[in-house]
Motif scaffolding. Structure first.
Motif, PDB file in Angstrom:
ATOM      1  N   GLU A 275       0.839  -1.210   0.000  1.00 24.72           N
ATOM      2  CA  GLU A 275       0.000   0.000   0.000  1.00 24.72           C
ATOM      3  C   GLU A 275       0.874   1.259   0.000  1.00 24.72           C
ATOM      4  O   GLU A 275       0.609   2.222  -0.727  1.00 24.72           O
ATOM      5  CB  GLU A 275      -0.899   0.021   1.248  1.00 24.72           C
ATOM      6  CG  GLU A 275      -1.955  -1.053   1.284  1.00 24.72           C
ATOM      7  CD  GLU A 275      -2.980  -0.844   0.191  1.00 24.72           C
ATOM      8  OE1 GLU A 275      -3.518   0.259   0.096  1.00 24.72           O
ATOM      9  OE2 GLU A 275      -3.217  -1.799  -0.589  1.00 24.72           O
ATOM     10  N   GLN A 276       1.927   1.232   0.845  1.00 25.02           N
ATOM     11  CA  GLN A 276       2.828   2.400   0.922  1.00 25.02           C
ATOM     12  C   GLN A 276       3.570   2.600  -0.397  1.00 25.02           C
ATOM     13  O   GLN A 276       3.750   3.723  -0.858  1.00 25.02           O
ATOM     14  CB  GLN A 276       3.852   2.211   2.047  1.00 25.02           C
ATOM     15  CG  GLN A 276       3.250   2.177   3.431  1.00 25.02           C
ATOM     16  CD  GLN A 276       4.248   1.617   4.465  1.00 25.02           C
ATOM     17  OE1 GLN A 276       5.453   1.657   4.268  1.00 25.02           O
ATOM     18  NE2 GLN A 276       3.720   1.082   5.541  1.00 25.02           N
ATOM     19  N   TRP A 277       4.027   1.472  -1.001  1.00 28.20           N
ATOM     20  CA  TRP A 277       4.753   1.592  -2.277  1.00 28.20           C
ATOM     21  C   TRP A 277       3.827   2.159  -3.356  1.00 28.20           C
ATOM     22  O   TRP A 277       4.247   2.914  -4.217  1.00 28.20           O
ATOM     23  CB  TRP A 277       5.321   0.236  -2.721  1.00 28.20           C
ATOM     24  CG  TRP A 277       6.191  -0.425  -1.698  1.00 28.20           C
ATOM     25  CD1 TRP A 277       6.979   0.194  -0.767  1.00 28.20           C
ATOM     26  CD2 TRP A 277       6.355  -1.834  -1.460  1.00 28.20           C
ATOM     27  NE1 TRP A 277       7.622  -0.750   0.011  1.00 28.20           N
ATOM     28  CE2 TRP A 277       7.268  -1.986  -0.393  1.00 28.20           C
ATOM     29  CE3 TRP A 277       5.834  -2.994  -2.066  1.00 28.20           C
ATOM     30  CZ2 TRP A 277       7.662  -3.241   0.087  1.00 28.20           C
ATOM     31  CZ3 TRP A 277       6.219  -4.235  -1.598  1.00 28.20           C
ATOM     32  CH2 TRP A 277       7.122  -4.361  -0.526  1.00 28.20           C
ATOM     33  N   ARG A 278       2.558   1.766  -3.262  1.00 28.93           N
ATOM     34  CA  ARG A 278       1.574   2.262  -4.238  1.00 28.93           C
ATOM     35  C   ARG A 278       1.451   3.793  -4.127  1.00 28.93           C
ATOM     36  O   ARG A 278       1.353   4.500  -5.125  1.00 28.93           O
ATOM     37  CB  ARG A 278       0.245   1.563  -3.950  1.00 28.93           C
ATOM     38  CG  ARG A 278      -0.809   1.595  -4.988  1.00 28.93           C
ATOM     39  CD  ARG A 278      -0.431   1.166  -6.367  1.00 28.93           C
ATOM     40  NE  ARG A 278      -0.575  -0.233  -6.680  1.00 28.93           N
ATOM     41  CZ  ARG A 278      -0.033  -0.808  -7.760  1.00 28.93           C
ATOM     42  NH1 ARG A 278       0.673  -0.104  -8.608  1.00 28.93           N
ATOM     43  NH2 ARG A 278      -0.187  -2.074  -8.007  1.00 28.93           N
ATOM     44  N   GLU A 279       1.461   4.275  -2.889  1.00 28.12           N
ATOM     45  CA  GLU A 279       1.420   5.734  -2.650  1.00 28.12           C
ATOM     46  C   GLU A 279       2.640   6.407  -3.279  1.00 28.12           C
ATOM     47  O   GLU A 279       2.527   7.421  -3.968  1.00 28.12           O
ATOM     48  CB  GLU A 279       1.402   6.025  -1.144  1.00 28.12           C
ATOM     49  CG  GLU A 279       0.036   5.973  -0.503  1.00 28.12           C
ATOM     50  CD  GLU A 279      -0.945   6.911  -1.176  1.00 28.12           C
ATOM     51  OE1 GLU A 279      -0.661   8.129  -1.236  1.00 28.12           O
ATOM     52  OE2 GLU A 279      -1.994   6.433  -1.660  1.00 28.12           O
ATOM     53  N   SER A 280       3.817   5.815  -3.019  1.00 27.70           N
ATOM     54  CA  SER A 280       5.055   6.392  -3.554  1.00 27.70           C
ATOM     55  C   SER A 280       5.049   6.388  -5.081  1.00 27.70           C
ATOM     56  O   SER A 280       5.589   7.288  -5.726  1.00 27.70           O
ATOM     57  CB  SER A 280       6.269   5.603  -3.066  1.00 27.70           C
ATOM     58  OG  SER A 280       6.314   5.599  -1.683  1.00 27.70           O
ATOM     59  N   ALA A 281       4.444   5.361  -5.641  1.00 29.39           N
ATOM     60  CA  ALA A 281       4.422   5.235  -7.100  1.00 29.39           C
ATOM     61  C   ALA A 281       3.736   6.436  -7.747  1.00 29.39           C
ATOM     62  O   ALA A 281       4.048   6.808  -8.886  1.00 29.39           O
ATOM     63  CB  ALA A 281       3.721   3.937  -7.509  1.00 29.39           C
ATOM     64  N   LYS A 282       2.830   7.080  -6.987  1.00 32.32           N
ATOM     65  CA  LYS A 282       2.116   8.234  -7.557  1.00 32.32           C
ATOM     66  C   LYS A 282       3.095   9.363  -7.886  1.00 32.32           C
ATOM     67  O   LYS A 282       2.894  10.087  -8.861  1.00 32.32           O
ATOM     68  CB  LYS A 282       1.048   8.735  -6.566  1.00 32.32           C
ATOM     69  CG  LYS A 282      -0.125   7.792  -6.453  1.00 32.32           C
ATOM     70  CD  LYS A 282      -1.135   8.301  -5.430  1.00 32.32           C
ATOM     71  CE  LYS A 282      -2.208   7.260  -5.154  1.00 32.32           C
ATOM     72  NZ  LYS A 282      -2.966   7.564  -3.955  1.00 32.32           N
TER      73      LYS A 282
ATOM     74  N   LEU B  17      10.801  -1.458 -10.914  1.00 28.04           N
ATOM     75  CA  LEU B  17      10.687  -0.187 -11.643  1.00 28.04           C
ATOM     76  C   LEU B  17       9.416  -0.170 -12.488  1.00 28.04           C
ATOM     77  O   LEU B  17       8.675   0.819 -12.503  1.00 28.04           O
ATOM     78  CB  LEU B  17      11.929   0.031 -12.517  1.00 28.04           C
ATOM     79  CG  LEU B  17      13.252   0.229 -11.746  1.00 28.04           C
ATOM     80  CD1 LEU B  17      14.428   0.302 -12.724  1.00 28.04           C
ATOM     81  CD2 LEU B  17      13.206   1.491 -10.888  1.00 28.04           C
ATOM     82  N   ASN B  18       9.150  -1.266 -13.188  1.00 25.55           N
ATOM     83  CA  ASN B  18       7.923  -1.344 -14.000  1.00 25.55           C
ATOM     84  C   ASN B  18       6.687  -1.177 -13.126  1.00 25.55           C
ATOM     85  O   ASN B  18       5.739  -0.470 -13.493  1.00 25.55           O
ATOM     86  CB  ASN B  18       7.832  -2.701 -14.711  1.00 25.55           C
ATOM     87  CG  ASN B  18       8.748  -2.767 -15.921  1.00 25.55           C
ATOM     88  OD1 ASN B  18       9.409  -1.794 -16.272  1.00 25.55           O
ATOM     89  ND2 ASN B  18       8.813  -3.923 -16.545  1.00 25.55           N
ATOM     90  N   TRP B  19       6.699  -1.827 -11.987  1.00 30.63           N
ATOM     91  CA  TRP B  19       5.537  -1.766 -11.076  1.00 30.63           C
ATOM     92  C   TRP B  19       5.306  -0.339 -10.594  1.00 30.63           C
ATOM     93  O   TRP B  19       4.171   0.108 -10.421  1.00 30.63           O
ATOM     94  CB  TRP B  19       5.791  -2.703  -9.897  1.00 30.63           C
ATOM     95  CG  TRP B  19       4.614  -2.936  -9.001  1.00 30.63           C
ATOM     96  CD1 TRP B  19       3.647  -3.888  -9.137  1.00 30.63           C
ATOM     97  CD2 TRP B  19       4.279  -2.205  -7.811  1.00 30.63           C
ATOM     98  NE1 TRP B  19       2.739  -3.795  -8.105  1.00 30.63           N
ATOM     99  CE2 TRP B  19       3.103  -2.779  -7.271  1.00 30.63           C
ATOM    100  CE3 TRP B  19       4.863  -1.135  -7.137  1.00 30.63           C
ATOM    101  CZ2 TRP B  19       2.489  -2.316  -6.103  1.00 30.63           C
ATOM    102  CZ3 TRP B  19       4.249  -0.671  -5.975  1.00 30.63           C
ATOM    103  CH2 TRP B  19       3.079  -1.258  -5.471  1.00 30.63           C
TER     104      TRP B  19
END
Ligand SMILES: [Zn+2]
Length: 311
Positions: A186-193, A211-213
């Motif tokens: 969930e946190q990585w998803r936030e950072s991905a933004k 990186l792709n994710w």
């Protein structure tokens, strides 16, 4: 004082039963080809004896078949490796020399993570001109936020099959691991933004799944072809690649030579970011979740610095 043997017999029996039932997990020997599978196995079976063949300071494609590794695989109840030909240069030789039937191909004691993942970029046809390309696809799947749960579940199942008396404990630990992984994801998803749409220069495909994710581009590679060392002519060509301008940083792994990245950094002003390609002994990066969090943080810092610099 004389001991009445009739009275002490039940006690002796209890002690004997205790001794017989104790060793099952303590004597379980694991041979992990790479540190990521060692940490994952420990999360599921904390009491197992784990030997790890490589470290984050080594290139897992190429290691020496040392006698200590042959001995370790010789006593292993399970070998946990990446597969997809990552260890093709050394694992078959180790297996053959050790002669341990439990971990031979086709036996439940040989577990390949890649068999439980969907690999990027599989090839129907592979030849030497393509470099060190694996026909099964990119084997560096251990940093994939989406693939790790499937791999870990399959590993938990395999360990449970090999030690049925502990399968309930192993499965309970898998659930704990999964809950923790999901909250990190969930946190990585936030950072991905914030990271999405940015790009970095890479060397080899070790970080590509992550990186792709994250939506971070990685089309500029210091390697002319997978597995081939960066050459002077290839590096010169990169200077004319329009994609280079957009890259925020040059990302390499701890086991790789700094020289090619530094050469490019001197000519472009881009920062070199050196990160462990797998887990380390440092508490901040000794699990895959911690490692991914650290990589994500470092990428965020690089992107922020580039933005501050007026890009
Ligand atoms: Zn590779």
């Amino acid at each position: 004082m004389a001991i009445d043997m009739r009275q002490s017999r039940p006690l002796i029996l209890c002690v004997l039963i205790g001794l017989v039932s104790l060793p099952a997990r303590a004597d379980f020997h694991v041979f992990a080809c790479e540190p990521e599978w060692a940490t994952l196995t420990r999360a599921l079976m904390p009491d197992a004896h784990v030997t790890t063949a490589t470290s984050y300071l080594q290139d897992p494609h190429y290691i020496e078949a040392r006698p200590s590794l042959i001995a370790a695989i010789g006593r292993a109840d399970i070998a946990v490796c990446t597969g997809a030909s990552l260890e093709a240069g050394w694992l078959p030789m180790l297996l053959q020399r050790a002669g341990n039937r439990k971990v031979q191909p086709g036996r439940p004691g040989l577990f390949f993570a890649a068999d439980h993942a969907q690999l990027h970029a599989p090839h129907d046809h592979v030849d030497r001109s393509m470099g060190d390309v694996h026909p099964e696809g990119n084997p560096h799947v251990h940093l994939s936020p989406d693939q790790l749960p499937k791999i870990t579940e399959a590993l938990a199942q395999r360990l449970g099959e090999l030690r049925p008396e502990h399968s309930a404990d192993i499965f309970a630990r898998y659930i704990t691991w999964r809950v923790n992984w999901n909250s990190h994801r969930e946190q990585w998803r936030e950072s991905a933004k914030t990271l999405e749409g940015h790009s970095v220069v890479v060397q080899h495909t070790g970080f590509i799944y992550l990186l792709n994710w994250l939506g971070v581009g990685s089309t500029v590679d210091l390697e002319p072809k997978p597995g081939l060392p960066p050459s002077a002519s290839h590096l010169s060509q990169l200077l004319t690649d329009p994609a280079l301008d957009k890259a925020s940083a040059i990302l390499i792994a701890s086991h790789q030579s700094r020289k090619p990245a530094q050469w490019l950094a001197e000519r472009t002003g881009k920062p070199v970011v050196v990160l462990p390609g797998t887990v380390t002994d440092d508490p901040e990066t000794d699990t895959l979740a911690e490692l991914i969090s650290m990589i994500v943080n470092r990428l965020e810092t690089s992107v922020a610095e580039v933005s501050d610099g007026g890009f």
